[in-house]
Design a protein around this motif. Structure first.
Motif, PDB file in Angstrom:
ATOM      1  N   MET A  58     -25.837  -5.810  58.707  1.00 42.34           N
ATOM      2  CA  MET A  58     -25.900  -5.321  57.333  1.00 42.34           C
ATOM      3  C   MET A  58     -24.767  -5.923  56.514  1.00 42.34           C
ATOM      4  O   MET A  58     -23.628  -5.960  56.958  1.00 42.34           O
ATOM      5  CB  MET A  58     -25.784  -3.798  57.300  1.00 42.34           C
ATOM      6  N   ALA A  59     -25.094  -6.392  55.331  1.00 48.78           N
ATOM      7  CA  ALA A  59     -24.111  -7.058  54.476  1.00 48.78           C
ATOM      8  C   ALA A  59     -23.490  -6.057  53.509  1.00 48.78           C
ATOM      9  O   ALA A  59     -24.200  -5.295  52.842  1.00 48.78           O
ATOM     10  CB  ALA A  59     -24.773  -8.196  53.714  1.00 48.78           C
ATOM     11  N   LYS A  60     -22.180  -6.061  53.431  1.00 48.68           N
ATOM     12  CA  LYS A  60     -21.467  -5.163  52.532  1.00 48.68           C
ATOM     13  C   LYS A  60     -20.947  -5.941  51.332  1.00 48.68           C
ATOM     14  O   LYS A  60     -20.276  -6.959  51.484  1.00 48.68           O
ATOM     15  CB  LYS A  60     -20.304  -4.483  53.257  1.00 48.68           C
ATOM     16  N   ILE A  61     -21.252  -5.446  50.133  1.00 50.97           N
ATOM     17  CA  ILE A  61     -20.691  -6.025  48.910  1.00 50.97           C
ATOM     18  C   ILE A  61     -20.016  -4.911  48.120  1.00 50.97           C
ATOM     19  O   ILE A  61     -20.395  -3.745  48.222  1.00 50.97           O
ATOM     20  CB  ILE A  61     -21.751  -6.732  48.048  1.00 50.97           C
ATOM     21  N   ASP A  98     -17.337  -8.849  57.643  1.00 51.19           N
ATOM     22  CA  ASP A  98     -18.667  -9.458  57.817  1.00 51.19           C
ATOM     23  C   ASP A  98     -18.546 -10.930  58.184  1.00 51.19           C
ATOM     24  O   ASP A  98     -19.326 -11.451  58.988  1.00 51.19           O
ATOM     25  CB  ASP A  98     -19.485  -9.310  56.528  1.00 51.19           C
ATOM     26  N   TYR A  99     -17.587 -11.605  57.572  1.00 54.65           N
ATOM     27  CA  TYR A  99     -17.341 -13.013  57.890  1.00 54.65           C
ATOM     28  C   TYR A  99     -16.898 -13.156  59.342  1.00 54.65           C
ATOM     29  O   TYR A  99     -17.382 -14.035  60.073  1.00 54.65           O
ATOM     30  CB  TYR A  99     -16.279 -13.557  56.939  1.00 54.65           C
ATOM     31  N   ALA A 128      -9.429 -16.878  52.964  1.00 56.81           N
ATOM     32  CA  ALA A 128      -9.400 -15.437  52.701  1.00 56.81           C
ATOM     33  C   ALA A 128      -9.234 -14.659  53.999  1.00 56.81           C
ATOM     34  O   ALA A 128      -8.494 -13.664  54.054  1.00 56.81           O
ATOM     35  CB  ALA A 128     -10.682 -15.010  51.982  1.00 56.81           C
ATOM     36  N   GLU A 129      -9.911 -15.111  55.061  1.00 53.14           N
ATOM     37  CA  GLU A 129      -9.761 -14.445  56.359  1.00 53.14           C
ATOM     38  C   GLU A 129      -8.329 -14.578  56.878  1.00 53.14           C
ATOM     39  O   GLU A 129      -7.730 -13.607  57.367  1.00 53.14           O
ATOM     40  CB  GLU A 129     -10.731 -15.040  57.374  1.00 53.14           C
ATOM     41  N   GLN A 168      -9.375  -7.326  51.913  1.00 51.06           N
ATOM     42  CA  GLN A 168     -10.480  -7.159  52.855  1.00 51.06           C
ATOM     43  C   GLN A 168     -11.762  -7.826  52.356  1.00 51.06           C
ATOM     44  O   GLN A 168     -12.766  -7.847  53.066  1.00 51.06           O
ATOM     45  CB  GLN A 168     -10.740  -5.676  53.098  1.00 51.06           C
ATOM     46  N   TYR A 169     -11.718  -8.365  51.143  1.00 51.32           N
ATOM     47  CA  TYR A 169     -12.914  -8.963  50.532  1.00 51.32           C
ATOM     48  C   TYR A 169     -12.548 -10.265  49.843  1.00 51.32           C
ATOM     49  O   TYR A 169     -11.380 -10.524  49.548  1.00 51.32           O
ATOM     50  CB  TYR A 169     -13.531  -7.992  49.511  1.00 51.32           C
TER      51      TYR A 169
END
Length: 405
Positions: A1-4, A111-112, A215-216, A231-232
């Protein structure tokens, strides 16, 4: 599941948006860059390229601090304003290539890391480290990662209805593009979008592998701070049918000591070669290649069995490398070998012809563009495409929406 997630965006004040936003820094020639900086005091180029006249003389650390300082100046002068509440944006770009519409949102580093957001390109560690340091020193990013999602009737319907409302911005640029931005700020709309993206099992990075990797890395090194925005990372989410994928064509400076006749003879071992003389011929299907050599065009048809190996070995860019660039022309490192250069497929074949006719390069190859299903298969199998396999549109403007860390 993708979180935005929505976020408190920073963006230009409406009456200056066409003056502030700019193309990606690398798109400008030195002359263009100097002109914009001299004659447009509102250009975001002043932020991302401070002290441009002495850029080669200052350290990376000073340059990044200069970016942060100039960014603060733009905010203090109310050239840039901050949203009061977290929002999503709907963004449409009209270019000569088509109309591209998607959603600007924060996507999850988790998610990444867990491969919900999937990748198909390798990254260079020094570039990841450099952009991570840029993010750390400036505390903002204005270049969203381009991410695709499977076409959804529900999301398409939502976008279609939302486009009928009044936009925040509607403006044109000097490269004859039209840009329209809508703000999605009601809680019901935000919840609806989040719920629908949670139903999507995987997202795919189309462009921006280094930005997402940076970003990671920034998150991993600073997660102890508890800053939620780390975190995003900002992304432009677009349906996979709405992106435009071009090939990257190859031009090589010499024949690696071979004569024209020797080179063509060696090519014929793996390709059926058909002379096209002065016809600006481009491949019409996979496993076909165009070649320009010594004033003439050729069509090359690969003799190999298309189904004899896996998806990666059947990519045209990989075939060209395995059968021509490496064994015949002696090119091992596609990223760093100075004997090879790349021309985006959106440029005319005549651009390749002109470069070779001028004498700087000796041979050029045109490829057939990869499709989205191939990209997804490669990502699903955790494989990596050869460098410069795709040139993907849309290309987004800097300074339109800023994500602060």
């Amino acid at each position: 599941m993708a979180k935005i997630i929505p976020f408190k965006a920073v963006r230009p004040i409406a009456d200056k948006v066409a003056l502030v936003t700019c193309r990606t820094y690398d798109d400008y020639s030195p002359a263009e860059l100097a002109a914009w900086l001299n004659f447009n005091p509102y250009s975001f180029l002043h932020v991302i390229n401070p002290a441009y006249a002495n850029l080669h003389k200052i350290s990376t650390d000073k340059r990044f601090k200069g970016v942060a300082h100039k960014y603060r100046d733009f905010k203090e002068e109310n050239i840039l304003i901050t949203e009061e509440n977290p929002v999503f944006f709907l963004y449409e770009i009209q270019t000569k290539s088509g109309i591209f519409t998607g959603i600007i949102a924060g996507t999850s580093v988790k998610d990444y890391q867990e491969n919900v957001i999937r990748k198909h390109e390798d990254t260079l560690q020094y570039r990841v480290e450099l952009f991570k340091e840029y993010l750390h020193k400036t505390n903002f990013n204005t270049e969203p990662v381009l991410i695709t999602y499977p076409d959804s009737i529900e999301i398409n319907t939502f976008i279609g209805l939302r486009k009928k409302t009044n936009p925040v911005y509607e403006f044109s640029t000097t490269n004859k593009e039209k840009h329209t931005l809508w703000k999605i700020d009601t809680q019901s709309e935000i919840d609806w979008l989040q719920e629908h993206f949670e139903k999507i099992p995987n997202l795919y990075i189309a462009d921006g592998h280094h930005r997402s990797a940076s970003a990671e890395l920034l998150y991993e090194q600073n997660k102890h701070t508890g800053k939620e925005n780390l975190q995003y990372f900002m992304s432009f989410l677009i349906a996979e049918s709405n992106i435009k994928i071009y090939e990257f064509n190859r031009i090589i400076r010499d024949l690696n000591g071979l004569s024209k006749e020797e080179f063509i003879k060696k090519l014929s071992q793996n390709f059926i070669i058909k002379p096209k003389d002065q016809e600006l011929w481009k491949p019409q299907n996979k496993n076909e290649f165009g070649m320009y050599l010594d004033g003439s065009f050729y069509a090359l048809f690969y003799k190999g069995n298309k189904n004899e190996k896996g998806i990666l070995d059947n990519l045209d860019a990989q075939i060209l490398y395995n059968k021509v660039l490496h064994p015949l022309l002696g090119i091992g490192d596609l990223r760093n070998d100075e004997r090879i250069d790349y021309i985006p497929g959106k440029q005319s074949v005549s651009a390749i012809k002109d470069l070779i006719d001028e004498g700087e390069f000796e041979v050029g190859f045109t490829l057939y563009p990869i499709d989205i299903e191939e990209i997804k298969t490669i990502a699903d199998e955790n494989l990596i495409m050869p460098p410069k396999s795709t040139y993907i549109e849309p290309k987004l403007r800097s300074g339109l929406v800023v994500y602060e860390l």
